[in-house]
Design a protein around this motif. Structure first.
Motif, PDB file in Angstrom:
ATOM      1  N   SER A 154       0.587  -0.987  -0.696  1.00 18.26           N
ATOM      2  CA  SER A 154       0.013   0.108  -0.257  1.00 18.26           C
ATOM      3  C   SER A 154       0.791   0.998   0.122  1.00 18.26           C
ATOM      4  O   SER A 154       0.408   2.238   0.116  1.00 18.26           O
TER       5      SER A 154
ATOM      6  N   ALA B 276     -12.729  -7.067   5.519  1.00 18.05           N
ATOM      7  CA  ALA B 276     -12.049  -6.099   5.249  1.00 18.05           C
ATOM      8  C   ALA B 276     -13.076  -5.251   4.875  1.00 18.05           C
ATOM      9  O   ALA B 276     -14.292  -4.969   4.957  1.00 18.05           O
TER      10      ALA B 276
ATOM     11  N   ARG C 256      -4.714  -1.089  -1.731  1.00 20.91           N
ATOM     12  CA  ARG C 256      -5.682   0.303  -0.039  1.00 20.91           C
ATOM     13  C   ARG C 256      -4.552  -1.072   1.115  1.00 20.91           C
ATOM     14  O   ARG C 256      -3.670  -1.278   0.826  1.00 20.91           O
ATOM     15  N   PRO C 257      -4.400   0.031   2.003  1.00 21.49           N
ATOM     16  CA  PRO C 257      -4.306  -0.641   3.501  1.00 21.49           C
ATOM     17  C   PRO C 257      -4.623  -2.024   3.309  1.00 21.49           C
ATOM     18  O   PRO C 257      -6.019  -2.069   3.670  1.00 21.49           O
TER      19      PRO C 257
ATOM     20  N   ASP D  41     -12.319   0.905   2.014  1.00 13.95           N
ATOM     21  CA  ASP D  41     -11.474   1.401   2.123  1.00 13.95           C
ATOM     22  C   ASP D  41     -10.026   0.369   2.608  1.00 13.95           C
ATOM     23  O   ASP D  41      -9.037   0.834   2.423  1.00 13.95           O
ATOM     24  N   GLU D  42     -10.249  -0.883   2.643  1.00 10.98           N
ATOM     25  CA  GLU D  42      -9.380  -1.781   3.233  1.00 10.98           C
ATOM     26  C   GLU D  42      -8.775  -3.232   2.156  1.00 10.98           C
ATOM     27  O   GLU D  42      -9.729  -3.165   1.019  1.00 10.98           O
ATOM     28  N   SER D  43      -7.657  -3.439   1.816  1.00 11.60           N
ATOM     29  CA  SER D  43      -7.128  -4.438   0.891  1.00 11.60           C
ATOM     30  C   SER D  43      -8.323  -6.092   1.482  1.00 11.60           C
ATOM     31  O   SER D  43      -8.388  -5.761   2.834  1.00 11.60           O
TER      32      SER D  43
ATOM     33  N   PRO E  38      -6.528  -4.955   6.171  1.00 15.09           N
ATOM     34  CA  PRO E  38      -7.376  -4.026   7.824  1.00 15.09           C
ATOM     35  C   PRO E  38      -6.664  -3.699   8.843  1.00 15.09           C
ATOM     36  O   PRO E  38      -5.216  -4.348   9.113  1.00 15.09           O
ATOM     37  N   LYS E  39      -7.370  -2.569   9.525  1.00 15.06           N
ATOM     38  CA  LYS E  39      -6.299  -2.156  11.339  1.00 15.06           C
ATOM     39  C   LYS E  39      -7.684  -3.269  12.259  1.00 15.06           C
ATOM     40  O   LYS E  39      -6.726  -3.379  12.712  1.00 15.06           O
TER      41      LYS E  39
END
Length: 832
Positions: free
Chosen positions: A708, A820, A792-793, A823-825, A795-796
């Protein structure tokens, strides 16, 4: 508030609450408003006192008549919290009638009402001075949800308009406002564009705390669970948020509190001795004043009599004589069953050869023929009984009869490692080989490994064209379904030495340098001597250099390199050799430059003639390759082949002017009139040709997103020639879509590589990329730009509800998957 309730035979769950409120705005009071009297030059405040309403209002003020609205110009301020109007310093023109104008915005409907007028009259200006005073103050506490804007209002009265400043306090230390770059002044309203951790004080005001707040968000939640009747269970729900959320529990949609066997303690729910009535749908609810989140799971309490249908004891159990056998007993049962083992009618108990584990597994050791027979596992719990039987058959043990022998060979030679075994003839025998405990994959060995025999009791390993990497400990394992036997041998493959390391250049002179290095692997054959090679900017080929001493012995780690060219860039590398050949070279040393020296070859063919008045034309020929200095400021080398130069000389040229032909080619330079002898002296000291940046651009630029925040860039190089000078490398420029190329970030390569790794990018962003060649004069034209979009970043949110169980030397780990967000991969795997 509304909630949806869903029920079926398994239980009941409720949805989160949805609130419905109707917007309204009533009329202002019909009572007349008191007039306001003040003195010109003093501050004044008009109270709005808005009527009942929902939701919030926006405020303006009328002066005398509609639509004469009062502007908020710094001297006058309208609070959007209370609706009050403040005038810092009144003027004669402020006299008149004032009305508060309130507007409500409800979906697509806008409604406005205005108050009765209040008359402002001003007495003559008072010459007395009075200090500024704050009238609109910060509230005692202000909370903001993460990502939301916060408005803090502050306005002061004063004889002249007061100068407002904001002092922030972080911890115990006061700071100026610029330390929080997300705060902006809008007139007299402070608008954080994002939440800031700060304390704010204004002179004459009470401290104000503006702190972030957050809706509840789950960190750990419950999941569907199957548990045995009579067992204990602990469930946990953990949520983040500010203020800290409270957690409550529901069972089948009804509040759950501590009772008998059930303990509720905040986010923790504990069951003691589960009963079937505990089955159902459970929910934990986390809430604070900013929101509520729900998590649901089903609890199924199982009560099963022992049942071997899914996992019976193995019917035929082969075992090797003098070996060990393990017989599991794993019936399905809830609660867990107690287990007994019998051989025929004999009850088995733990002894030196017999072990019954807590899990019910039977282990027999040092097996003999007398151990053959029927073995039965009996399982019982409060729900019932069951049993399962298997027959143990004792076989001859497997033995290695011809073990592999250790050996030494040279690189490229062939070898066969022998391995023969005896075994029970009623069973199949297989051979496997490993190198340093890693199994050998014959299909991926590139032809170096093959099985040397197809006979059943022979498992020889053939090694062809042996390489250094084939050295190590080889283990042959002969295996049947009941046992195995192994033997090992060591193979040493001798070869040319490995690369030396740590090449360092010291004592740099004009024609010599001192080199040192560290010893590399000798690969099982002593190092006999070392060779030193070098390359310059003039050629990419490595050439063997002359050294002192001439022959470098194998125990040396330093040598002097001689006969170098002055003022030239060099790279060096070291190679070691033994009786088996020359090994791989070391990594190149850092690039160095030998010291400057005067040319040792004089020009020839001195001549001249012609020219304008007061001008002398002198010509000469460089008869052999000659190193020349470069114009100051353009640090590089030129090595010119034989060619002629012509230079015009006039008396008007400064005496210190250098000979400077056009870039890359001879030209004319006017210098003071010199005698032929003086010019020859000047030429002996070298002259200064100038350089220009490369004229060609790289092409076929390819950019590929790696992570990312990272990408790889590759390109086709510029061909070196007269239009490029001496290339030093390439410059990669990259900029976001929508930005101008002038704002591009830049990365330079050191050397003539054709790829680069770029980091520090923004995720999920389109970048434009171009590449340029550069030399010591500057950068050349850009390649055609290409586009790349970073991924995309990741997952947080981490996986939740992690649990693990041990079984011997194995641990089994379980967790809830991560989904995810948009806005996440996407999740492609997990790292344990």
């Amino acid at each position: 508030s509304y909630q949806c309730v869903a029920s079926n035979s398994r239980g009941t769950v409720v949805s989160r609450e949805a609130s419905l409120r109707f917007g309204f705005l009533q009329e202002f009071s019909a009572e007349e408003r008191d007039p306001v009297k003040s003195t010109e030059g003093w501050g004044v405040m008009f109270t709005c006192s808005p009527p009942p309403h929902y939701p919030g209002l926006s405020y303006r003020w009328l002066l005398n008549e509609f639509p004469n609205f009062i502007p908020a110009d710094g001297r006058r301020f309208i609070s959007q919290t209370t609706g009050n109007l403040y005038i810092a310093k009144t003027e004669a023109s402020d006299t008149g009638n004032y009305s508060c104008f309130a507007t409500s915005h409800i979906d697509f409907i806008t409604k406005s009402v205005f108050s009765k007028f209040s008359r402002l009259s001003l007495a003559a200006e008072d010459s007395r001075q009075f200090p500024p005073s704050i009238k609109a103050r910060f509230p005692a506490d202000t909370y903001a949800l993460s990502g939301q804007a916060v408005t803090l209002e502050c306005f002061a009265f004063g004889k002249s308009r007061p100068c407002l400043s904001l002092h922030t306090r972080l911890g115990l230390f006061p700071w100026q406002i610029p330390l929080c770059q997300r705060l902006r002044w809008h007139g007299d309203v402070l608008l954080p564009a994002w939440h800031c951790h700060l304390s704010a004080e204004l002179p004459g005001s009470a401290p104000c705390l503006s702190s972030p707040a957050a809706q509840p968000d789950w960190l750990d939640v419950i999941s569907d669970t199957e548990a045995d009747i009579g067992s204990d269970l602990r469930w946990s729900c953990v949520a983040s948020g500010k203020p800290r959320p409270t957690v409550r529990w529901l069972r089948d949609g009804q509040p759950l509190t501590s009772q008998n066997r059930i303990e509720v303690r905040g986010g923790e729910l504990r069951f003691s001795k589960l009963v079937q009535e505990d089955s159902g749908m459970y929910q934990c609810v986390a809430e604070n004043k900013h929101g509520t989140v729900y998590a649901s799971a089903e609890l199924t309490v199982q009560a099963l009599a022992p049942d071997f249908r899914l996992n019976p004891v193995k019917r035929l159990i082969p075992a090797a004589r003098s070996g060990k056998v393990i017989i599991p007993c794993q019936p399905r049962a809830a609660p867990k069953a107690t287990v007994l083992w019998t051989k025929g009618t004999e009850l088995l108990v733990n002894s030196s050869r017999v072990t019954i584990t807590a899990g019910g597994t039977l282990i027999l050791q040092n097996i003999s023929k007398s151990d053959e027979g029927k073995y039965t596992c009996f399982a019982e719990n409060p729900m019932g009984k069951a049993n399962s039987t298997g027959i143990l058959s004792v076989r001859d043990a497997t033995k290695i009869t011809l073990a592999p022998s250790s050996a030494d060979i040279n690189v490229g030679e062939n070898l066969t490692l022998q391995c023969h075994a005896s075994h029970d003839p009623t069973m199949d025998l297989t051979f496997t080989w490993s190198l340093d405990d890693f199994p050998i994959d014959f299909d991926k060995s590139e032809g170096h490994y093959r099985r040397a025999s197809a006979k059943e009791a022979i498992g020889d390993l053939s090694i062809s064209n042996a390489q250094l990497r084939h050295s190590g400990r080889y283990t042959c394992t002969a295996q049947t379904v009941v046992d195995s036997a192994s033997e090992s041998a060591t193979l040493t493959v001798r070869g040319p030495p490995g690369p030396p390391g740590g090449v360092v250049v010291r004592d740099i002179g004009d024609t010599s340098v001192q080199l040192s290095w560290s010893r590399g692997f000798d690969n099982h054959s002593p190092i006999a001597r070392y060779l030193i090679e070098a390359r310059t900017l003039l050629s990419s080929q490595w050439k063997q250099m002359r050294t002192n001493p001439l022959n470098i012995e194998g125990n040396a780690e330093t040598a002097q390199v001689v006969n170098l060219i002055p003022w030239m860039d060099y790279e060096f590398r070291v190679l070691a050799s033994n009786i088996l050949g020359i090994g791989e070279p070391s990594l190149p040393s850092s690039k160095i430059r030998t010291k400057e020296a005067a040319p040792t070859v004089a020009p020839s063919g001195l001549g001249g003639g012609g020219g304008a008045p007061n001008e002398l034309i002198i010509t000469w020929t460089v008869t052999r390759s000659l190193q020349i200095r470069v114009h100051p400021g353009a640090r590089a080398f030129l090595w010119l082949p034989e060619q002629r130069f012509q230079h015009s000389i006039t008396p008007n040229t400064p005496s210190d002017h250098s000979l400077s032909p056009a870039p890359g080619a001879p030209g004319q330079t006017r210098i003071p009139a010199l005698t032929a002898v003086a010019l020859l002296v000047l030429l002996r000291k070298g002259f200064y040709p100038c350089l220009s940046e490369p004229k060609a651009a790289p092409y076929r630029v390819i950019a590929k997103s790696v992570l990312s925040s990272e990408m790889d860039v590759s390109w086709e190089p510029v061909e070196q020639g007269e239009g490029t000078g001496v290339l030093l490398g390439y410059e990669i420029r990259y900029w976001k879509d929508g930005d101008k190329e002038e704002a591009a970030d830049r990365v330079r390569t050191a050397g003539l590589v054709t790829s680069a790794h770029v980091t520090g990018l923004n995720p999920n962003t389109i970048y434009h990329v171009s590449v340029r060649a550069y030399n010591r004069a500057g950068t050349g034209p850009p390649s055609p730009s290409t586009n790349v979009t970073t991924t995309r970043p990741p997952p947080k949110r981490p996986p939740g509800n992690i649990s693990w169980t041990f079984s011997g030397s194995t641990v089994s780990i379980k967790w809830d998957p991560v989904v995810a967000k948009a806005d996440e991969s996407a999740v492609t795997g997990y790292k344990v």
